[in-house]
Structures are given as structure tokens and as C-alpha cells.
Design an enzyme around this catalytic site. Structure first.
Site, PDB file in Angstrom:
ATOM      1  N   ASP A   1       0.956  -1.292  -0.003  1.00 52.85           N
ATOM      2  CA  ASP A   1       0.060  -0.054   0.075  1.00 52.85           C
ATOM      3  C   ASP A   1       0.863   1.289  -0.033  1.00 52.85           C
ATOM      4  O   ASP A   1       2.159   1.207   0.405  1.00 52.85           O
ATOM      5  CB  ASP A   1      -0.827  -0.023   1.256  1.00 52.85           C
ATOM      6  CG  ASP A   1      -1.922  -0.929   0.967  1.00 52.85           C
ATOM      7  OD1 ASP A   1      -2.009  -1.708   0.075  1.00 52.85           O
ATOM      8  OD2 ASP A   1      -2.941  -0.920   2.127  1.00 52.85           O
TER       9      ASP A   1
ATOM     10  N   HIS B   1       3.785  -2.415   3.016  1.00 51.68           N
ATOM     11  CA  HIS B   1       3.932  -1.039   2.360  1.00 51.68           C
ATOM     12  C   HIS B   1       5.240  -0.901   1.677  1.00 51.68           C
ATOM     13  O   HIS B   1       6.242  -1.030   2.276  1.00 51.68           O
ATOM     14  CB  HIS B   1       3.610   0.094   3.581  1.00 51.68           C
ATOM     15  CG  HIS B   1       2.465   0.101   4.338  1.00 51.68           C
ATOM     16  ND1 HIS B   1       2.252  -0.998   5.530  1.00 51.68           N
ATOM     17  CD2 HIS B   1       1.365   0.659   4.008  1.00 51.68           C
ATOM     18  CE1 HIS B   1       1.099  -0.625   5.994  1.00 51.68           C
ATOM     19  NE2 HIS B   1       0.559   0.178   5.214  1.00 51.68           N
TER      20      HIS B   1
END
Length: 372
Positions: free
Chosen positions: A183, A325
Site C-alpha cells: 500500500d 507497504h
């Protein structure tokens, strides 16, 4: 005596003059009567011809509009005509009425087939269309044929999709599957490193990119997709969607999705709500499928790669969606070891879309998925 004869002769002459005058007057009266009679007949004829024209126009209007009130009006006007004209126009109206009954049946058949598109339904529609034989059915047949052909195309696409799903499911049958997701990127420093790691390991991943980051780094987004990874929306700038108005929710989701699809040239149908936060309103603002996760590495909490690797090893399972991430260097540093460990455990790496295809036949619009 002579005077009597003169008087008698004068009387006769006067009589004949009067007779001629009366005859002339009668002729004039008869002529005037005939004239006015003819005028009356002519007026009646003109009035009747007007009635016939009105009836014919009403019939034509009924043919054009096919509305019940226009058909009723045409019948009323036709009923006032003489038998000869009435018979002809009644025949035309009967043809229209019969045809409308036929076209209504065909419309119902085509509509029913459209509700549940199948080969049987399409065949029934085509057979029904062939029964429309009236000389004025061309436009109706063209419109209905267009619908049937559109349904045919939908059926073909569904069959192709079903075949692709079956192929994917067969390809990954009896395999332990796992999807790595990242993300908040792309990041111009860390994401390119990650792409090289995946390319070297021949492993795909799914990137849930922010719209504002995609706008800043479109070349990285394109490279992600070109290398066989999946790229989807993580909204425009990571706002908690449940705190926004419906219009703002839609804007956050769709603006990022449209930009990413434009850059990649693909049509990915997934998005990940920031913080995994969603409600009915959020889901109703888009036809995309929401994807959360089953394993949260909590990589944002750390500054080293070891705990990230450990969390994946501890909680990985068949059908898992792993959350990481690509904006953290330590997360990127953890990936080579994560890949090595999971391969050793017999996992096959897939994108989220592939995982959902194997598990559920593909992602469905406005549904939320967590993997398994």
C-alpha cells in the site's frame, strides 16, 4: 262583332304570354332548385371525403404511434364511414391489431431471454423474430435483433470469462496460494527496488497505489503493471472513507482508479479502503471490489526487517492476503527473505485477482474480500 274578335284574339295572346312566362319561371325555379340540390350534394360529398381523409390519417397515426388511444380514435372514425371505405380501413386496422399482438409476444420472449441470458433463450428469441412477417415489421425486427445480438455478445463474453476462470482454477488446483500486497506507493526510492526483487524471483505482487502518488510517479505505475504485477486503487490520498460524504467517497475511489487504469492501460476492478475502513455507503459509491487482508505485518511499526519477516512466517496460510507497504525501506528489505521462506513452505505467489478467481470465481462488484 269585329271588336269581339279583336278582344278574343288579344286574350288568347295574353294567355299564351302568361303561359310562356309561367313556363319560364318554372324552368328558372327548377334550375335554381337543381343548382342548390347539386350544391348540397357537393357539400355532403366534400364533407364525407373529409371524413374519409380523417379516418385514413387516424389509421396512419395509429400505425406510427401504436398507442391504444390512437388506435381507439381510428376505429371511431372508421366506424362512421360507408361500408366500402369502412371495410378497407377495418382490414388495415385488423392487420395492425394482430401485428401488435404478435410483436408484444415477441417482445416478451426477447425480454425474458435478456433477463437470464442463455443459448436456449437466444434461440427462442431468434425463432420468434422469424415469425414477424408483416410488411411493416422491419424497424421492429431490427431493434429486437439488435437486442438479441447484444445478448449473444454478452453470452460469448461470459463463456470466455468462464473458460478463463476454469483455466486459472485448473492451473492452481491443489496449490497453496498467497498474495503479497503493498500500500501507499509508489515511492520513487523504494518501489523500484521492490520491482527488481520480484522480477528476479519471478514472483507477482499486487500494489494498491495512492492516486496522488500515481500522478507523481506514473512511470513506476506503468512499470509495475508491465512486469506482470497487479496495480489497483488505494484511493486518492488515503482519507478514512467512512468520515466523508458519499460524493467525496466516490471521488476518492474513482479518481485514483481511473488514473491508474489510464496509466496501465488495464481495467483492474479492485480497490483497498484506507485503514480497511468501509461501510455500506462506501461500497455503494463504486462497482469496484474492496480488498482488505488476512495478515497484517504491521511493518509501519518497525524500523528493521526482522519482525516483518517473522510476522509473515508466523501468520501465513493458504489463501492469505499479506499487507505491507512499499514506502518503507525495511519492508522492502524484508521481501527477499519472505519470498524464500514462503517458497520453502510450498506457497505459490499470485496476484489478488488470481487468488479471488481461484477461491470464488473472481471478485464481485461492491463486495469485500479478505482472502482466507
Amino acid at each position: 262583332m269585329k271588336q269581339r274578335r279583336l278582344k278574343s284574339k288579344g286574350a288568347k295572346k295574353a294567355f299564351w304570354k302568361l303561359t310562356l312566362l309561367i313556363g319560364a319561371l318554372l324552368i328558372v325555379v327548377a334550375g335554381v332548385g337543381t343548382y342548390y340540390y347539386d350544391q348540397g350534394v357537393q357539400k355532403q360529398k366534400i364533407a364525407y371525403e373529409k371524413q374519409v381523409d380523417e379516418a385514413r390519417n387516424a389509421k396512419d397515426k395509429a400505425y406510427d404511434s401504436r398507442k391504444a388511444n390512437d388506435i381507439e380514435q381510428a376505429h371511431k372514425l372508421i366506424d362512421k364511414l360507408h361500408v366500402k371505405d369502412k371495410t378497407s380501413l377495418d382490414k388495415s386496422m385488423s392487420q395492425l391489431t394482430n401485428y401488435l399482438s404478435e410483436i408484444d409476444k415477441v417482445n416478451q420472449i426477447v425480454a425474458k431471454a435478456h433477463e437470464n441470458i442463455s443459448e436456449e433463450g437466444i434461440k427462442s428469441s431468434e425463432e420468434a423474430l422469424e415469425l414477424l412477417k408483416a410488411p411493416y415489421e422491419k424497424s421492429d425486427k431490427e431493434a429486437l435483433a439488435k437486442q438479441v445480438n447484444a445478448d449473444k455478445q454478452i453470452l460469448i463474453e461470459r463463456q470466455k470469462e468462464a473458460e478463463l476462470i476454469a483455466n486459472v482454477q485448473n492451473q492452481y488446483a491443489n496449490k497453496k496460494l498467497i498474495a503479497l500486497t503493498f500500500d501507499d506507493g509508489p515511492n520513487p526510492n523504494t518501489t523500484p527496488q521492490l520491482l527488481k526483487i520480484f522480477s528476479d524471483a519471478q514472483v507477482p505482487a499486487t500494489f494498491f497505489a495512492l492516486g496522488k502518488q500515481a500522478q507523481a510517479c506514473p512511470q513506476i505505475i506503468k512499470e509495475e503493471a508491465d512486469r506482470g504485477n497487479e496495480v489497483a486503487s488505494h484511493t486518492w490520498d488515503h482519507k478514512d472513507l467512512v468520515t466523508l460524504s458519499p460524493d467525496q467517497q466516490k471521488q476518492e475511489i474513482e479518481s485514483a482508479n481511473q488514473l491508474i487504469n489510464k496509466i496501465t492501460g488495464k481495467n483492474v476492478t479492485l480497490f483497498r479502503p484506507p485503514y480497511g475502513s468501509y461501510n455500506k455507503s462506501v461500497l455503494s459509491q463504486t462497482n469496484l471490489s474492496a480488498v482488505n487482508w488476512t495478515v497484517d505485518t504491521n511493518d509501519w511499526r518497525y524500523r528493521t526487517s526482522a519482525p516483518v519477516v517473522q510476522n509473515v512466517s508466523t501468520y501465513a496460510h493458504d489463501g492469505a492476503i499479506i499487507l505491507m507497504h512499499d514506502i518503507h525501506q525495511w519492508s522492502v528489505d524484508a521481501v527477499p527473505q519472505i519470498i524464500k521462506n514462503l517458497k520453502a513452505q510450498g506457497y505459490t505467489f499470485v496476484t489478488v485477482s488470481t487468488l479471488l478467481t481461484v477461491q470464488d470465481g473472481g471478485a464481485k462488484a461492491q463486495q469485500v474480500y479478505f482472502g482466507r
